[in-house]
Design an enzyme around this catalytic site. Structure first.
Site, PDB file in Angstrom:
ATOM      1  N   HIS A   1      -9.308  -2.939 -15.771  1.00 37.20           N
ATOM      2  CA  HIS A   1      -7.953  -4.147 -16.068  1.00 37.20           C
ATOM      3  C   HIS A   1      -7.725  -2.945 -17.566  1.00 37.20           C
ATOM      4  O   HIS A   1      -6.516  -2.821 -17.255  1.00 37.20           O
ATOM      5  CB  HIS A   1      -8.189  -5.417 -16.209  1.00 37.20           C
ATOM      6  CG  HIS A   1      -6.700  -6.416 -15.579  1.00 37.20           C
ATOM      7  ND1 HIS A   1      -6.997  -7.230 -15.307  1.00 37.20           N
ATOM      8  CD2 HIS A   1      -5.392  -5.821 -16.429  1.00 37.20           C
ATOM      9  CE1 HIS A   1      -5.881  -7.698 -16.003  1.00 37.20           C
ATOM     10  NE2 HIS A   1      -4.973  -7.216 -16.231  1.00 37.20           N
TER      11      HIS A   1
ATOM     12  N   TYR B   1      -5.694 -13.663 -14.489  1.00 37.45           N
ATOM     13  CA  TYR B   1      -4.342 -14.677 -14.554  1.00 37.45           C
ATOM     14  C   TYR B   1      -4.404 -16.231 -14.571  1.00 37.45           C
ATOM     15  O   TYR B   1      -3.917 -16.946 -14.407  1.00 37.45           O
ATOM     16  CB  TYR B   1      -3.427 -14.381 -13.389  1.00 37.45           C
ATOM     17  CG  TYR B   1      -2.735 -12.298 -13.258  1.00 37.45           C
ATOM     18  CD1 TYR B   1      -3.409 -11.878 -14.536  1.00 37.45           C
ATOM     19  CD2 TYR B   1      -2.957 -11.835 -12.381  1.00 37.45           C
ATOM     20  CE1 TYR B   1      -2.487 -10.494 -15.008  1.00 37.45           C
ATOM     21  CE2 TYR B   1      -2.376 -10.557 -12.701  1.00 37.45           C
ATOM     22  CZ  TYR B   1      -2.297 -10.008 -13.861  1.00 37.45           C
ATOM     23  OH  TYR B   1      -1.821  -8.907 -13.770  1.00 37.45           O
TER      24      TYR B   1
ATOM     25  N   ASP C   1      -0.560  -8.471  -5.743  1.00 37.73           N
ATOM     26  CA  ASP C   1      -1.357  -8.193  -7.165  1.00 37.73           C
ATOM     27  C   ASP C   1      -2.169  -9.158  -8.427  1.00 37.73           C
ATOM     28  O   ASP C   1      -0.917  -9.913  -8.575  1.00 37.73           O
ATOM     29  CB  ASP C   1      -0.566  -7.360  -7.603  1.00 37.73           C
ATOM     30  CG  ASP C   1      -1.014  -6.704  -9.083  1.00 37.73           C
ATOM     31  OD1 ASP C   1      -1.754  -5.558  -8.918  1.00 37.73           O
ATOM     32  OD2 ASP C   1      -1.302  -7.179 -10.457  1.00 37.73           O
TER      33      ASP C   1
ATOM     34  N   GLY D   1       4.960  -5.285  -3.603  1.00 37.46           N
ATOM     35  CA  GLY D   1       3.990  -5.660  -3.932  1.00 37.46           C
ATOM     36  C   GLY D   1       4.379  -7.709  -5.207  1.00 37.46           C
ATOM     37  O   GLY D   1       5.313  -6.923  -5.958  1.00 37.46           O
ATOM     38  N   LEU D   2       3.914  -8.528  -4.610  1.00 34.34           N
ATOM     39  CA  LEU D   2       4.137  -9.657  -5.470  1.00 34.34           C
ATOM     40  C   LEU D   2       3.003  -9.562  -6.732  1.00 34.34           C
ATOM     41  O   LEU D   2       2.125  -9.449  -6.530  1.00 34.34           O
ATOM     42  CB  LEU D   2       3.591 -11.305  -5.004  1.00 34.34           C
ATOM     43  CG  LEU D   2       4.379 -12.137  -5.052  1.00 34.34           C
ATOM     44  CD1 LEU D   2       5.731 -12.451  -5.887  1.00 34.34           C
ATOM     45  CD2 LEU D   2       3.884 -13.333  -4.685  1.00 34.34           C
TER      46      LEU D   2
ATOM     47  N   PRO E   1       1.902  -1.387   0.594  1.00 35.19           N
ATOM     48  CA  PRO E   1       3.069  -1.273   0.920  1.00 35.19           C
ATOM     49  C   PRO E   1       3.785  -1.706  -0.779  1.00 35.19           C
ATOM     50  O   PRO E   1       3.463  -1.932  -2.037  1.00 35.19           O
ATOM     51  CB  PRO E   1       3.577  -3.000   1.465  1.00 35.19           C
ATOM     52  CG  PRO E   1       1.791  -3.100   2.028  1.00 35.19           C
ATOM     53  CD  PRO E   1       1.028  -2.032   0.863  1.00 35.19           C
ATOM     54  N   ALA E   2       5.017  -0.776  -0.744  1.00 35.90           N
ATOM     55  CA  ALA E   2       5.206  -0.159  -2.155  1.00 35.90           C
ATOM     56  C   ALA E   2       6.037  -1.709  -2.778  1.00 35.90           C
ATOM     57  O   ALA E   2       6.470  -1.493  -3.827  1.00 35.90           O
ATOM     58  CB  ALA E   2       6.874   1.180  -1.473  1.00 35.90           C
TER      59      ALA E   2
ATOM     60  N   LYS F   1      -8.811  -7.668 -10.250  1.00 39.31           N
ATOM     61  CA  LYS F   1      -9.403  -6.346 -11.153  1.00 39.31           C
ATOM     62  C   LYS F   1     -10.574  -7.145 -11.629  1.00 39.31           C
ATOM     63  O   LYS F   1      -9.991  -8.422 -12.170  1.00 39.31           O
ATOM     64  CB  LYS F   1      -7.830  -6.254 -12.000  1.00 39.31           C
ATOM     65  CG  LYS F   1      -6.329  -5.732 -11.725  1.00 39.31           C
ATOM     66  CD  LYS F   1      -5.329  -5.894 -12.519  1.00 39.31           C
ATOM     67  CE  LYS F   1      -3.871  -6.183 -11.480  1.00 39.31           C
ATOM     68  NZ  LYS F   1      -3.482  -6.473 -11.434  1.00 39.31           N
TER      69      LYS F   1
ATOM     70  N   GLY G   1      -5.814   7.857   2.240  1.00 37.50           N
ATOM     71  CA  GLY G   1      -5.571   7.638   3.565  1.00 37.50           C
ATOM     72  C   GLY G   1      -4.620   6.698   3.516  1.00 37.50           C
ATOM     73  O   GLY G   1      -3.962   6.479   4.444  1.00 37.50           O
TER      74      GLY G   1
END
Ligand code: A2P
Length: 317
Positions: free
Chosen positions: A110, A48, A43, A16-17, A13-14, A77, A9
């Protein structure tokens, strides 16, 4: 801001950075600027190697009331060296400490690939653990415990084939909410999207712009470029938009989350504005014809000599 609803639910937000390949020095400024210009989804991943800088920017934005924690979506991740249940929880706690938050909105496995503890990137076959010896189901159970403990609101996977996703769904108490996969007009993955839609799993498109800034070792000499594709450029010209916006609008039009990476404010703004671009049926049909099953991130870095992983086994293709 456009958003999609997860099985829990929660609304995600569609756009992302993306932060993969964002150098630690640049990512702090990029995340601060992104939050100030309206991004509400970042993200991340420990591999990273920039989560402390991302976390510093987030902490400052939260303290400065640029955004509230409830209105910010954070994904991270689990790296391949911490699949063992006893290593999973400390890995998540390290990410939470680096990002300076006490829960994640989404925590993903990941890769369906396991390394020995402490191995950041494998150099020889001995650095890997075969999935037969480190079952994804046990890692998943540990992730489920983290949901119960409030450390992650939603859990999911990345780079899973339909076969692996289906096997996981059959044994999961909490079904994976997300599969984050490489997705763009050269790799459209229609069967995957259909499977995920039927099973209430959202899909995030990584490398939506073709990840042209991948390290040279991850690039092939003859690889195609997406941003220069004539069809993408023609559709962009038709709408008075940038090619990157066409690629992102195409992803959004297929109800997939997109996570374009940039550290340049004008591009970040352009990418966020792609949410307003509507492609028509003709555009979608022309772009549909570009599919060539091409992976920019093909996983071959996990299949060197001595590795128990092969490309066929990784993608089940
Ligand atoms: P930069 O970070 O220098 O802005 P992906 O998201 O597929 O991994 O692609 C990231 C690559 O695309 C980076 O090289 C990034 O460069 C570049 N990029 C990001 N946004 C845009 C844009 N709006 N126009 C052109 N290139 C972009």
């Amino acid at each position: 801001m456009m958003s999609f609803t997860l099985a829990s639910g929660d609304r995600l937000p569609a756009i992302g950075l993306g932060t993969w390949k964002a150098a630690p020095g640049a990512v702090y400024t990029a995340v601060k600027e992104a939050l100030a210009m309206g991004y509400r989804h970042i993200d991340c991943a420990p591999i990273y190697q920039n989560e402390p800088e991302v976390g510093k920017a987030i902490a400052e934005a939260l303290a400065g009331d640029v955004v509230s924690r409830q209105n910010l979506w954070l994904t991270s991740k689990l790296w391949n060296n911490a699949h063992a249940p006893e290593h999973m929880r400390p890995a998540l706690e390290k990410t939470l400490a680096d990002l300076r938050v006490d829960y994640l909105d989404l925590y993903l496995i990941h890769w369906p690939v396991a390394f020995k503890p402490g191995v950041l990137f494998p150099r020889r076959g001995d650095d890997f653990i075969a999935l037969d010896d480190q079952a994804i189901g046990l890692t998943w159970k540990a992730l489920e415990d983290c949901v119960a403990q409030g450390l992650a609101r939603n859990i999911g996977v990345c780079n899973f084939s339909v076969r692996k996703l289906d096997a996981l769904c059959r044994q999961a108490s909490i079904r994976p909410a997300m599969n984050q996969i490489e997705l763009h007009p050269y790799l459209q993955q229609r069967a995957m999207l259909e499977y995920c839609r039927e099973n209430g799993i959202l899909v995030t498109a990584y490398s939506p712009l073709g990840s042209g800034d991948r390290p040279a070792a991850m690039k092939k000499a003859d690889e195609p470029t997406l941003l220069d594709n004539p069809v993408i450029q023609r559709v962009a010209t038709k709408h008075g938009a940038a090619p990157a916006q066409v690629l992102l609008a195409w992803g959004l039009g297929r109800t997939t989350v997109v996570i374009p990476k940039s550290t340049h404010p004008e591009r970040m703004r352009q990418n966020l504005a792609a949410g307003q671009l509507r492609l028509d049926a003709q555009d979608m049909a022309e772009i549909a014809a570009l599919d060539r099953g091409y992976r920019f991130v093909d996983g071959s870095f996990f299949t060197g000599s001595g590795s128990p992983y092969t490309l066929e086994q990784l993608w089940d293709e």
